[in-house]
Structures are given as C-alpha cells and as structure tokens.
Design a protein around this motif. Structure first.
Motif, PDB file in Angstrom:
ATOM      1  N   VAL A   7      71.069  34.181  57.877  1.00 20.83           N
ATOM      2  CA  VAL A   7      71.162  34.771  56.536  1.00 20.83           C
ATOM      3  C   VAL A   7      71.790  33.822  55.524  1.00 20.83           C
ATOM      4  CG1 VAL A   7      71.283  37.104  57.461  1.00 20.83           C
ATOM      5  CG2 VAL A   7      73.403  35.865  57.026  1.00 20.83           C
ATOM      6  N   LEU A   8      72.196  32.640  55.967  1.00 21.95           N
ATOM      7  CA  LEU A   8      72.844  31.692  55.063  1.00 21.95           C
ATOM      8  C   LEU A   8      71.841  31.132  54.070  1.00 21.95           C
ATOM      9  CD1 LEU A   8      75.590  30.221  54.594  1.00 21.95           C
ATOM     10  CD2 LEU A   8      74.681  28.368  56.001  1.00 21.95           C
ATOM     11  N   GLU A   9      72.181  31.181  52.802  1.00 25.68           N
ATOM     12  CA  GLU A   9      71.322  30.599  51.774  1.00 25.68           C
ATOM     13  C   GLU A   9      71.511  29.088  51.750  1.00 25.68           C
ATOM     14  OE1 GLU A   9      71.850  32.329  47.963  1.00 25.68           O
ATOM     15  OE2 GLU A   9      71.354  34.370  48.629  1.00 25.68           O
ATOM     16  N   ARG A  10      70.383  28.371  51.747  1.00 27.25           N
ATOM     17  CA  ARG A  10      70.433  26.913  51.782  1.00 27.25           C
ATOM     18  C   ARG A  10      69.711  26.349  50.569  1.00 27.25           C
ATOM     19  NH1 ARG A  10      72.113  25.927  57.122  1.00 27.25           N
ATOM     20  NH2 ARG A  10      71.780  27.748  58.454  1.00 27.25           N
TER      21      ARG A  10
ATOM     22  N   TYR B 261      79.329  27.290  69.259  1.00 29.89           N
ATOM     23  CA  TYR B 261      80.736  26.988  68.991  1.00 29.89           C
ATOM     24  C   TYR B 261      81.139  27.836  67.794  1.00 29.89           C
ATOM     25  CZ  TYR B 261      80.306  22.904  72.053  1.00 29.89           C
ATOM     26  OH  TYR B 261      80.098  22.078  73.134  1.00 29.89           O
ATOM     27  N   GLU B 262      82.260  28.551  67.936  1.00 27.51           N
ATOM     28  CA  GLU B 262      82.702  29.467  66.896  1.00 27.51           C
ATOM     29  C   GLU B 262      84.045  29.025  66.314  1.00 27.51           C
ATOM     30  OE1 GLU B 262      80.466  31.314  70.225  1.00 27.51           O
ATOM     31  OE2 GLU B 262      82.600  30.802  70.205  1.00 27.51           O
ATOM     32  N   VAL B 263      84.190  29.206  65.020  1.00 31.43           N
ATOM     33  CA  VAL B 263      85.434  28.857  64.327  1.00 31.43           C
ATOM     34  C   VAL B 263      86.042  30.141  63.756  1.00 31.43           C
ATOM     35  CG1 VAL B 263      86.491  27.486  62.494  1.00 31.43           C
ATOM     36  CG2 VAL B 263      84.515  26.594  63.750  1.00 31.43           C
ATOM     37  N   TRP B 264      87.337  30.310  64.006  1.00 26.03           N
ATOM     38  CA  TRP B 264      88.036  31.517  63.610  1.00 26.03           C
ATOM     39  C   TRP B 264      89.212  31.186  62.695  1.00 26.03           C
ATOM     40  CZ3 TRP B 264      85.917  35.988  65.736  1.00 26.03           C
ATOM     41  CH2 TRP B 264      85.039  35.783  66.813  1.00 26.03           C
ATOM     42  N   GLN B 265      89.459  32.069  61.762  1.00 25.26           N
ATOM     43  CA  GLN B 265      90.618  31.960  60.876  1.00 25.26           C
ATOM     44  C   GLN B 265      91.195  33.363  60.711  1.00 25.26           C
ATOM     45  OE1 GLN B 265      90.137  30.952  56.572  1.00 25.26           O
ATOM     46  NE2 GLN B 265      91.421  29.188  57.061  1.00 25.26           N
TER      47      GLN B 265
ATOM     48  N   SER C 192      91.730  35.512  62.945  1.00 26.90           N
ATOM     49  CA  SER C 192      90.926  36.399  63.798  1.00 26.90           C
ATOM     50  C   SER C 192      89.560  36.749  63.212  1.00 26.90           C
ATOM     51  CB  SER C 192      91.695  37.698  64.098  1.00 26.90           C
ATOM     52  OG  SER C 192      92.899  37.418  64.776  1.00 26.90           O
ATOM     53  N   ASN C 193      89.159  36.089  62.140  1.00 26.18           N
ATOM     54  CA  ASN C 193      87.842  36.311  61.536  1.00 26.18           C
ATOM     55  C   ASN C 193      86.914  35.143  61.829  1.00 26.18           C
ATOM     56  OD1 ASN C 193      88.541  38.790  60.182  1.00 26.18           O
ATOM     57  ND2 ASN C 193      89.693  37.542  58.707  1.00 26.18           N
ATOM     58  N   LEU C 194      85.660  35.436  62.158  1.00 27.38           N
ATOM     59  CA  LEU C 194      84.662  34.400  62.382  1.00 27.38           C
ATOM     60  C   LEU C 194      84.272  33.800  61.038  1.00 27.38           C
ATOM     61  CD1 LEU C 194      82.752  32.949  64.396  1.00 27.38           C
ATOM     62  CD2 LEU C 194      81.092  34.780  63.961  1.00 27.38           C
TER      63      LEU C 194
ATOM     64  N   PHE D 282      76.883  27.245  60.158  1.00 24.60           N
ATOM     65  CA  PHE D 282      77.223  28.010  58.963  1.00 24.60           C
ATOM     66  C   PHE D 282      78.714  27.919  58.696  1.00 24.60           C
ATOM     67  CE2 PHE D 282      78.598  31.049  62.091  1.00 24.60           C
ATOM     68  CZ  PHE D 282      79.583  31.808  61.464  1.00 24.60           C
ATOM     69  N   SER D 283      79.085  28.114  57.444  1.00 26.54           N
ATOM     70  CA  SER D 283      80.488  28.155  57.017  1.00 26.54           C
ATOM     71  C   SER D 283      80.665  29.284  56.023  1.00 26.54           C
ATOM     72  CB  SER D 283      80.914  26.847  56.347  1.00 26.54           C
ATOM     73  OG  SER D 283      81.226  25.857  57.284  1.00 26.54           O
ATOM     74  N   LEU D 284      81.655  30.112  56.259  1.00 32.20           N
ATOM     75  CA  LEU D 284      82.044  31.125  55.277  1.00 32.20           C
ATOM     76  C   LEU D 284      83.243  30.662  54.470  1.00 32.20           C
ATOM     77  CD1 LEU D 284      81.631  34.400  57.375  1.00 32.20           C
ATOM     78  CD2 LEU D 284      79.951  33.211  55.949  1.00 32.20           C
ATOM     79  N   VAL D 285      83.947  29.632  54.966  1.00 29.55           N
ATOM     80  CA  VAL D 285      85.035  28.985  54.241  1.00 29.55           C
ATOM     81  C   VAL D 285      84.838  27.480  54.358  1.00 29.55           C
ATOM     82  CG1 VAL D 285      86.627  30.897  54.670  1.00 29.55           C
ATOM     83  CG2 VAL D 285      86.623  28.924  56.208  1.00 29.55           C
ATOM     84  N   SER D 286      85.407  26.735  53.445  1.00 30.93           N
ATOM     85  CA  SER D 286      85.217  25.282  53.408  1.00 30.93           C
ATOM     86  C   SER D 286      85.627  24.635  54.725  1.00 30.93           C
ATOM     87  CB  SER D 286      86.026  24.677  52.264  1.00 30.93           C
ATOM     88  OG  SER D 286      85.561  25.128  51.012  1.00 30.93           O
ATOM     89  N   ASN D 287      84.772  23.724  55.197  1.00 32.47           N
ATOM     90  CA  ASN D 287      85.046  22.850  56.347  1.00 32.47           C
ATOM     91  C   ASN D 287      84.979  23.540  57.703  1.00 32.47           C
ATOM     92  OD1 ASN D 287      85.629  20.376  54.823  1.00 32.47           O
ATOM     93  ND2 ASN D 287      87.456  21.487  54.137  1.00 32.47           N
ATOM     94  N   ALA D 288      84.621  24.823  57.756  1.00 30.69           N
ATOM     95  CA  ALA D 288      84.602  25.514  59.038  1.00 30.69           C
ATOM     96  C   ALA D 288      83.515  24.961  59.967  1.00 30.69           C
ATOM     97  CB  ALA D 288      84.416  27.011  58.840  1.00 30.69           C
ATOM     98  N   SER D 289      82.301  24.780  59.454  1.00 27.13           N
ATOM     99  CA  SER D 289      81.238  24.260  60.316  1.00 27.13           C
ATOM    100  C   SER D 289      81.511  22.807  60.696  1.00 27.13           C
ATOM    101  CB  SER D 289      79.877  24.392  59.633  1.00 27.13           C
ATOM    102  OG  SER D 289      79.821  23.612  58.452  1.00 27.13           O
ATOM    103  N   LYS D 290      82.092  22.051  59.774  1.00 27.58           N
ATOM    104  CA  LYS D 290      82.443  20.661  60.071  1.00 27.58           C
ATOM    105  C   LYS D 290      83.489  20.608  61.187  1.00 27.58           C
ATOM    106  CE  LYS D 290      82.680  17.882  56.576  1.00 27.58           C
ATOM    107  NZ  LYS D 290      83.138  17.135  55.371  1.00 27.58           N
ATOM    108  N   PHE D 291      84.439  21.541  61.162  1.00 27.91           N
ATOM    109  CA  PHE D 291      85.447  21.643  62.209  1.00 27.91           C
ATOM    110  C   PHE D 291      84.774  21.882  63.565  1.00 27.91           C
ATOM    111  CE2 PHE D 291      88.372  24.150  64.818  1.00 27.91           C
ATOM    112  CZ  PHE D 291      89.570  23.452  64.709  1.00 27.91           C
ATOM    113  N   ALA D 292      83.803  22.805  63.606  1.00 24.24           N
ATOM    114  CA  ALA D 292      83.076  23.079  64.842  1.00 24.24           C
ATOM    115  C   ALA D 292      82.302  21.852  65.308  1.00 24.24           C
ATOM    116  CB  ALA D 292      82.122  24.251  64.639  1.00 24.24           C
TER     117      ALA D 292
END
Length: 222
Positions: free
Chosen positions: A108-111, A139-143, A145-147, A166-176
């Motif tokens: 569902v991520l807009e690109r 690989y999942e990134v949590w902040q 307790s939220n994905l 996907f990233s819902l916050v800055s740098n989350a996908s890069k972290f993964a």
C-alpha cells in the motif's frame, strides 16, 4: 512466442514449469509473459535471475534486466548520521515475526513515479506461501512497540533477492536493510540482488553488474 518489436521474441509461458534463457530478454529486461505464481515457479524464477513485476489485472510479466543492480555485503555504505541512529537504540529489529504485515505495508506504500502497486493480492498470497516454505524472509523494525518499517525478499542460501521495503518513519527501512546486509555478510552470502538501479540503493553501496556475471554468481553456490 511473439515479436515484441525489439528483435527479441516474447515468450508466453504455459503450464510447463520452465523459463526461456535470460539472454532472450528484450533491452528493457522483459523476458516472458503469463504462467502462474506457484511457489515452484517463483522459486525457479529467482534461482535463474528472473522476477515477476506487473500491475493488478494484467498478465504476469517476468523480468531479467541487464545490467543488474546488486550489493556485495562488504561494500555496504553506512553514513555517519545513520551510524548515530543505529547507536541511539531508537529502533528494534526482528526477523520473520510478521511477514504478512510487512508485505501488506509494502503493497500500500505510495511510490514516486508509480501508479498502483505490483504487490497484488495474488502476489501476496504467493509470497506468503514461499514464506511458509522457508524461502521468503522478512525483517521488521519497531519503535515503541509499533511496526514502523521493514523489508522482505527471497533467500536462496547464498544470494538474497530483495523485493520491497517500507518506512512509516524516517530511516526505518534503511535500518532494516543495514542490519540485513551485516547479517548476510557474517553468513558469507555472495550478494544481495537489488534488481534495478535507484539512487537510494547506490547510496548504500549497490552497483550495477552485467547480467552474465550476476548469473555466474547466482549459479555458483560455493
């Protein structure tokens, strides 16, 4: 087969579990049309440098671009700002904890520059099946307790074929991505298949490689 106007015959797949040689792909990388998304066909495709990419309500399109975008694990680039983010412990990482949620977020991520998604309901069903068989990994990134980010792809044991992130916050996908690459480097993986060029991937150390060379690495497990 049908000529696609680029002096390359377009191969139409049927019920037989087969693909034409990747050298048959046209200049844009399109190799074949049709077939199905069975786990067996998908796995055969990735093992032979081929991946599906198509719009919803369209025929399945199979691709093998030349050049290929790849990342050698020891060529990973991590910026100073990203190192600070990693050291801050603002994110937590898990693996294969919620594959279904990762692929749903990716779908569902807009690109930028794209209309709709290639991660159709049938695609999600197919990759969930591969996940259940142990080939598709997330690989999942949590902040708090939220994905908030993640990625998924196909694990061939010596090559990891990245599919989407996907990233819902800055740098989350890069972290993964960084954690995944470091893990695969420690496990002596040959490379990460990034499929096609993007500036984002290049900034992380990925590079283009001739398809022939990519295929040699793909088919050499040891």
């Amino acid at each position: 087969m049908e000529n696609n106007g680029k002096n390359k015959p377009l191969f139409f797949l049927n019920d037989r579990l087969e693909f034409p040689p990747v050298s048959n792909a046209n200049p844009e990388g399109l190799l074949a049309v049709g077939g199905d998304l069975s786990p067996e066909r998908l796995l055969l495709a990735y093992q032979n440098g081929i991946f599906p990419w198509f719009n919803e309500d369209a025929l399945i399109l199979w691709w093998s671009p030349d050049p290929r975008m790849v990342l050698f694990p020891d060529k990973l680039k991590v910026s100073k700002s990203m190192r600070k983010i990693i050291a801050s412990n603002q994110f937590e990482l898990t693996k294969n904890k919620c594959f279904d949620k990762v692929i749903e977020h990716c779908s569902v991520l807009e690109r930028k520059g794209q209309e709709g998604t290639w991660i159709t309901p049938k695609m999600k069903e197919a990759y969930l099946s591969l996940h259940e068989k142990g080939f598709a990994k997330s690989y999942e990134v949590w902040q708090n307790s939220n994905l908030v980010g993640g990625l998924y792809g196909i694990d061939l044991g010596h090559v990891f074929c990245g599919e989407s992130m996907f990233s819902l916050v800055s740098n989350a996908s890069k972290f993964a991505f960084i954690h995944m690459v470091n893990e695969l480097r420690n496990e002596s993986y040959k490379l990460i298949d990034c499929q096609v060029y993007t500036q984002h991937l290049e900034s992380l150390g990925a590079q283009e490689m001739a398809r022939d060379k990519f295929m040699q690495i793909l088919h050499k497990e040891n």
